[in-house]
Design a protein around this motif. Sequence first.
Motif, short mmCIF file in Angstrom:
data_model
loop_
_atom_site.label_atom_id
_atom_site.label_comp_id
_atom_site.label_asym_id
_atom_site.label_seq_id
_atom_site.Cartn_x
_atom_site.Cartn_y
_atom_site.Cartn_z
N GLU A 183 0.87 -1.23 0.10
CA GLU A 183 -0.19 0.23 -0.06
C GLU A 183 0.97 1.29 0.00
OE1 GLU A 183 -3.48 -0.66 2.96
OE2 GLU A 183 -1.74 -1.80 3.55
N SER A 184 0.22 2.37 -0.39
CA SER A 184 0.98 3.53 -0.22
C SER A 184 1.01 4.18 1.08
CB SER A 184 0.40 4.57 -0.99
OG SER A 184 0.36 4.30 -2.66
N LEU A 185 2.18 4.41 1.82
CA LEU A 185 2.33 4.78 2.89
C LEU A 185 2.87 6.22 3.08
CD1 LEU A 185 4.09 1.62 4.55
CD2 LEU A 185 1.55 2.25 4.42
N GLU A 186 2.62 6.84 3.95
CA GLU A 186 2.95 8.36 4.30
C GLU A 186 4.13 8.05 5.36
OE1 GLU A 186 2.39 10.99 3.15
OE2 GLU A 186 0.61 9.79 1.92
N PHE A 203 0.42 4.23 8.30
CA PHE A 203 -0.37 3.15 7.42
C PHE A 203 -1.60 3.83 7.30
CE2 PHE A 203 2.74 0.32 8.83
CZ PHE A 203 2.71 -0.71 8.01
N PRO A 204 -2.40 3.65 6.03
CA PRO A 204 -3.68 4.21 5.95
C PRO A 204 -4.70 3.39 6.57
CG PRO A 204 -2.80 2.97 3.96
CD PRO A 204 -1.64 2.93 4.96
N GLU A 205 -5.80 3.84 6.73
CA GLU A 205 -6.97 3.35 7.23
C GLU A 205 -7.92 2.46 6.08
OE1 GLU A 205 -7.58 2.34 10.31
OE2 GLU A 205 -5.80 3.74 11.05
N MET A 206 -7.42 1.35 6.13
CA MET A 206 -8.20 0.74 4.68
C MET A 206 -8.77 -0.59 5.01
SD MET A 206 -5.61 1.37 1.61
CE MET A 206 -6.83 0.76 0.56
#
Length: 199
Positions: free
Chosen positions: A13-16, A192-195
Amino acid sequence: MNDIIRSHGFTNESLEWDAWLDVVDLDHATTEQIAVLEESHPKAKISDYYRFLVHQPEILRQRSAAFNAIMYAPGGLPRAERELSTTVVSRLNGCVYCASVHAQRFEQLAKRNDVIRQVFADPHSAGTTKREEAIARFSAALTEHPNEIDAGQLRELREAGLTDAEILDLIHSIAIFAWANRLMLNLGEPVFPEMAPAS
């Protein structure tokens, strides 16, 4: 490709990434700092990583020149295989952010993520072809035991079809991530994104 992988604490996933220390405020940046950000990466101005490193603009300039030459130069080891190698290195060094970025780049170039799923599960045995297996094994060996690399391991790469120029590119990509992973691990953390749950 929308096949989300979450495995052993790693993801495609794309992370910040958030810096633990102060980043340069663009409203107060020097002309040189802005110039170095602009030449380093298209998204450098909105990246905590680059905005932290640009406290020392000349060092960031040299870092970016070396990184871009190793990862993006034409010829030599195919780009997807450079990305595979750096994903293996990042997985072994525990750099979740770098592993996610370079897993995505491999997927974009190769149009598949089967080997990424393998790398996250066990980088030592990853690979869907003999060539990928050789690249993954060598990346792991040079990452974990650089003082033990010998002619036999180079022979294995040649037997898998890599030229000497491709092997040199492979070594460079592994080496720069030995440094890049440690820099990111010591200066900040992935976000992490919330997905929805992954497959």
